[in-house]
Structures are given as structure tokens and as C-alpha cells.
Design a protein around this motif. Structure first.
Motif, mmCIF file in Angstrom:
data_model
loop_
_atom_site.group_PDB
_atom_site.id
_atom_site.type_symbol
_atom_site.label_atom_id
_atom_site.label_comp_id
_atom_site.label_asym_id
_atom_site.label_seq_id
_atom_site.Cartn_x
_atom_site.Cartn_y
_atom_site.Cartn_z
ATOM 1 N N GLY A 1 0.527 -4.536 2.416
ATOM 2 C CA GLY A 1 0.830 -4.427 1.052
ATOM 3 C C GLY A 1 1.682 -5.417 0.506
ATOM 4 N N PRO A 2 1.704 -5.518 -1.025
ATOM 5 C CA PRO A 2 2.711 -6.370 -1.425
ATOM 6 C C PRO A 2 4.074 -6.499 -1.055
ATOM 7 C CG PRO A 2 1.643 -5.288 -3.325
ATOM 8 C CD PRO A 2 1.344 -4.622 -1.991
ATOM 9 N N ALA A 3 4.353 -8.078 -0.650
ATOM 10 C CA ALA A 3 5.907 -8.261 -0.365
ATOM 11 C C ALA A 3 6.733 -8.425 -1.868
ATOM 12 C CB ALA A 3 5.861 -9.576 0.277
ATOM 13 N N THR A 4 7.635 -7.679 -1.731
ATOM 14 C CA THR A 4 8.198 -7.607 -3.447
ATOM 15 C C THR A 4 9.528 -8.293 -3.564
ATOM 16 O OG1 THR A 4 9.263 -5.490 -2.788
ATOM 17 C CG2 THR A 4 7.073 -5.328 -3.869
ATOM 18 N N THR A 5 10.290 -8.688 -2.438
ATOM 19 C CA THR A 5 11.549 -9.352 -2.429
ATOM 20 C C THR A 5 11.655 -10.168 -0.964
ATOM 21 O OG1 THR A 5 13.659 -9.311 -2.916
ATOM 22 C CG2 THR A 5 12.556 -7.154 -1.652
ATOM 23 N N GLY B 1 11.338 -7.225 1.339
ATOM 24 C CA GLY B 1 10.943 -6.068 1.429
ATOM 25 C C GLY B 1 9.696 -5.717 0.796
ATOM 26 N N GLY B 2 8.989 -4.668 1.051
ATOM 27 C CA GLY B 2 7.684 -4.592 0.324
ATOM 28 C C GLY B 2 7.280 -3.281 -0.182
ATOM 29 N N ALA B 3 6.367 -3.030 -0.554
ATOM 30 C CA ALA B 3 5.504 -1.710 -1.121
ATOM 31 C C ALA B 3 5.323 -0.738 -0.199
ATOM 32 C CB ALA B 3 4.377 -2.180 -2.223
#
Length: 256
Positions: free
Chosen positions: A234-238, A251-253
Motif C-alpha cells: 500500500g501507499p508509502a506515506t513518509t 512508513g506506510g498505510a
């Protein structure tokens, strides 16, 4: 999203600290340069300054009238810049969380704001599709970069302070010179929104995190892609390089 902060120790078998206090999702965290303080911003419209030890004591201040999206300490640790969905960027003194001034030319949510390495400039970006460069002393907007085709999710200064990189929901990463305001580099490598980026301390590399679930490492000297990293479901957010540049963390969803 669980309203908590976790401070992890890098040594094996060390326990992590779990800090509670925010009343809603925690959107951003930043260590002070010395590492003695930790700032966090939240959907509860507050900023908290924590002492990262076992006790996890914090002071809270009502920073904005909407979600706080970004917190960042100045390189001397004396001030803090925050950005919010209330369309403002605010600067505070760290030691009594005293409000200093507000920058308000964005016409939509502000997702990110950072000090330059020398502390003389501030860069901000948001859902009005612009990246704005501010003079901290005069509090004037020096320049607006309007090349993004969609919301700008993240922005940061190169370690030299001479250029900035911005990530966008249009899947791109753009690098501009802060003196000439010229677009230096433009990367279209991800297949979904780019959510965050981080410069290597050497200034030679840039890492990006995207909703396409990948991280990418770019060689800025050559202007090309070095690595694509698959790991998040899923999305890698940071994403962030460590101070030495030896490590990077993402970090991710997927809650990882």
C-alpha cells in the motif's frame, strides 16, 4: 492514525516508548537538532512538544484552527514552524511555545513547511498547487513556484540551502534553485502521488515515497533513478534519511 507517537530505539532488544496525549490522528513529527525535544502535530489542531524519555511529558498548545499537517524545528532548535489546513504557516519560539508570526498567502490547505538550513528562509507547499518561499525576517513571500499540476504534498531544502525539492499528487518531483527560481530538475518516475521526500546529508541523493507503494532513490548529480524499493503493502506515506545518511526509514498505510 491511533493518536499515538512511538519512539523506537535503534539498538536491538530495546523497548519503544509510546506517547499518548493527542486526541486525534498524529500527522507529523520532528526531533529538535539536539534530540532533546520532539514536536508533533495532529488532526486535533494542536502541537505538542515532548521530552523523549520514559515519562513522555509534553506541553500542548493550540496552534491552529484546523488540522496541523507539518512541524519542523529550525537548525538552532530555537524556533518551530507549523503548517495547517487553516491555510496558514506559523512560527513559534520553542522555549515557551510563544507565537511569533503567521504567513498567510496560501489559498488552500498547507501540507508542509520547512526552515532553510541557515534559518533565514521558509518554504511551504499545499493544496493551492504552489510552493512558496518566504523571507523569515521580512515575513514576505519572495517567490511562488506554480509548476505543479496538482496538490503539493511535501517540500524540503537541499542541505546546502541553495535549492528545494517538492513532491506532488501529479506523481512528480521538482527541484528549483532558490536564488534564480529556475526549475533545475523534474522527475516523473512514480505511477501515483509522491507523498514525501528526503535529501541525503551529502546532498547527492534524494529518496521519495509514493502511493504506488515504492520508494525511489535518485542520483541528483546524474539526474537519474538509482533504485526502486518494494516493501510496503500500500501507499508509502513518509520517508527520511538518518542524520548521518547511513540509514533511511519509511512508513506506510500498511501500519509498518
Amino acid at each position: 492514525m491511533d493518536s499515538c507517537l512511538m519512539v523506537w530505539h535503534m539498538k536491538p532488544q530495546s523497548r519503544a516508548y509510546r506517547f499518548t496525549g493527542h486526541k486525534d490522528a498524529v500527522t507529523c513529527v520532528n526531533f529538535s537538532p539536539s534530540g532533546h525535544l520532539l514536536a508533533s502535530g495532529s488532526r486535533d489542531k494542536t502541537v505538542r512538544i515532548w521530552v523523549p524519555n520514559v515519562k513522555g511529558e509534553s506541553t500542548m498548545f493550540r496552534a491552529h484552527t484546523a488540522t496541523v499537517r507539518s512541524v519542523h524545528f529550525c537548525s538552532d532548535g530555537q524556533s518551530l514552524v507549523t503548517a495547517s489546513d487553516d491555510k496558514t504557516v506559523k512560527v513559534w519560539s520553542t522555549h515557551r511555545q510563544k507565537f511569533l508570526f503567521s504567513l498567510s498567502q496560501h489559498i488552500n490547505w498547507v501540507r508542509c513547511a520547512k526552515f532553510s538550513p541557515d534559518g533565514r528562509l521558509i518554504v511551504s507547499a499545499g493544496d493551492d498547487k504552489t510552493v512558496k518561499l518566504w523571507d523569515r525576517t521580512s515575513r514576505e513571500c519572495v517567490h511562488s513556484y506554480c509548476e505543479h499540476g496538482s496538490f503539493v504534498t511535501y517540500v524540503d531544502f537541499h542541505p546546502s540551502g541553495t535549492c528545494i525539492a517538492a513532491a506532488g499528487m501529479d506523481n512528480t518531483v521538482k527541484v528549483w534553485d532558490v536564488r534564480t527560481h529556475r526549475l533545475l530538475q523534474h522527475y516523473q518516475l512514480h505511477s501515483a502521488a509522491v507523498n514525501a521526500l528526503s535529501f541525503h546529508p551529502s546532498g547527492n541523493y534524494l529518496i521519495t515515497a509514493s502511493s504506488d507503494s515504492t520508494l525511489k532513490i535518485l542520483d541528483l548529480m546524474e539526474g537519474r533513478l538509482l533504485y526502486t524499493l518494494h516493501g510496503h503493502q500500500g501507499p508509502a506515506t513518509t520517508v527520511a534519511f538518518s542524520r548521518t545518511g547511513e540509514y533511511f526509514a519509511s512508513g506506510g498505510a500498511d501500519e509498518q
